[in-house]
Design a protein around this motif. Sequence first.
Motif, short mmCIF file in Angstrom:
data_model
loop_
_atom_site.label_atom_id
_atom_site.label_comp_id
_atom_site.label_asym_id
_atom_site.label_seq_id
_atom_site.Cartn_x
_atom_site.Cartn_y
_atom_site.Cartn_z
N UNK A 86 0.30 -2.36 -4.69
CA UNK A 86 -0.91 -2.47 -5.41
C UNK A 86 -2.07 -1.80 -5.20
N UNK A 87 -2.10 -0.75 -4.08
CA UNK A 87 -3.15 0.09 -3.80
C UNK A 87 -2.86 1.36 -3.39
N UNK A 88 -3.30 2.48 -3.97
CA UNK A 88 -2.79 3.74 -3.69
C UNK A 88 -3.70 4.68 -2.92
N UNK A 89 -3.39 5.35 -1.95
CA UNK A 89 -4.33 6.47 -1.74
C UNK A 89 -3.72 7.69 -1.94
N UNK A 134 -7.60 5.21 -4.70
CA UNK A 134 -8.54 6.21 -3.86
C UNK A 134 -7.86 7.48 -3.64
N UNK A 179 -4.18 -1.23 -14.63
CA UNK A 179 -5.69 -1.79 -13.93
C UNK A 179 -5.55 -2.34 -12.90
N UNK A 180 -4.54 -3.17 -12.48
CA UNK A 180 -4.28 -3.85 -11.31
C UNK A 180 -4.14 -3.40 -10.02
N UNK A 204 0.85 -1.24 -0.03
CA UNK A 204 0.24 -0.06 -0.01
C UNK A 204 0.84 1.15 -0.05
N UNK A 244 -5.34 -0.32 -7.41
CA UNK A 244 -6.46 0.40 -7.02
C UNK A 244 -6.35 1.56 -6.39
#
Lengths: 227, 227
Positions: free
Chosen positions: A177-180, A196, A191-192, A154, A194
């Motif tokens: 694999x996830x970004x705030x 927000x 695309x893979x 993250x 996520x």
Amino acid sequence: MFAACLVKRLSLYRRVLGALASPEGWAGGLGSSDGEYVFSHDLASLAGVSAAQVRRDVMTIGYTGSPRRGYDVAGLIGRIGEFLDAPGGQSAVLVGLGHLGKAVLAYVGGRRTGLRIVAGFDVDPAKCGRVIHGCRCHGMEALAEVIAEHGANVGLVAVPGAEAQNVSIQLVRAGVRGLLNFAPVRLQVPEYVFVEDVDITVSLESVAFFARHDAVRRQAMIKEAVR
Amino acid sequence: MFAACLVKRLSLYRRVLGALASPEGWAGGLGSSDGEYVFSHDLASLAGVSAAQVRRDVMTIGYTGSPRRGYDVAGLIGRIGEFLDAPGGQSAVLVGLGHLGKAVLAYVGGRRTGLRIVAGFDVDPAKCGRVIHGCRCHGMEALAEVIAEHGANVGLVAVPGAEAQNVSIQLVRAGVRGLLNFAPVRLQVPEYVFVEDVDITVSLESVAFFARHDAVRRQAMIKEAVR
């Protein structure tokens, strides 16, 4: 297969339930909850959704309440945690240690959750090697190595808008694999990943704008918006 | 008659344009902008909307660009400011000086905008009378008086969930007409009050959740979400 909105609602329920279960109790006047049990309609009202939605969501994660007493607060908090949280905890990194980045570190660091910000990064050499709000800070050149070392997946992006895209790509290349994203741009990532967006300035400016306009005009605006 | 989404997009355009016009320039590789002029499709790409949307929004606020060079960056920033900002500036107050409240004070106080946080409030007597990040702090009993004195019409709510509803009602009674709510509950306020929720924890938890799930499952989740 779970929708992003289900995940957000569960996260919100957990926070509401946490407040209900806290020793200070609930000051907002929630008559029918004793802090141990809560009815779906009370949880729904606090979370701003329908009671049917609460019941559906709770059923989705395989929890059940009693028709007479409602949900066991501690039990439901536990079940949401099993669903939402990584079993062994999860690591995140934060890039950009300006006002906002430090603020986020202080806020997130002050909460005890399964997700921990394990490292901060900044281009400013004066910030490297320092510990800010309990978090060790590094130069950007250490990004890939530190992310790999902690297995962080993250990333919190708190850099100026002009750098956010570049930083995001570096984070994704390093395994995130996830970004705030707190920066005022929309990130273009594979695309893979996520993403927000949280934009406090944009939210604040719209509140300020509408606070100056009276109710009649605002009603018309809302009509306009839903047209 | 303006929709809330128009206001938010304009606020975002201004931030993107500000980054374009900054002396550091734009590191993300925006080829066709020289910092003085920008084309609608470049602004659109940075803001994550369509070029047609940008052109419509800019037309709505009565600004025009040149087909050959695009929009004058400084000119468009100025026009957005005339539209969004209160002519003589605007005052806000913040309630709740925990980790999050202090973080927001540092962040918003560090930005020079037309909106100023003129006072902070907390139930903790140890915080009263102190100046935190340039902002004078008071006890809750001074709320109505301080708001009236400054003519503040914007309130930032950074108290725990259990207190947010009660605090919001106090703010509205004192004359506040727009609320930026960081607490994890949906506020129930009169229709003429504009509320915007920012929930960093909920956003972060959903990013963390989806960072752990692979692309295939995520695609299915998105399908589920739009069904």
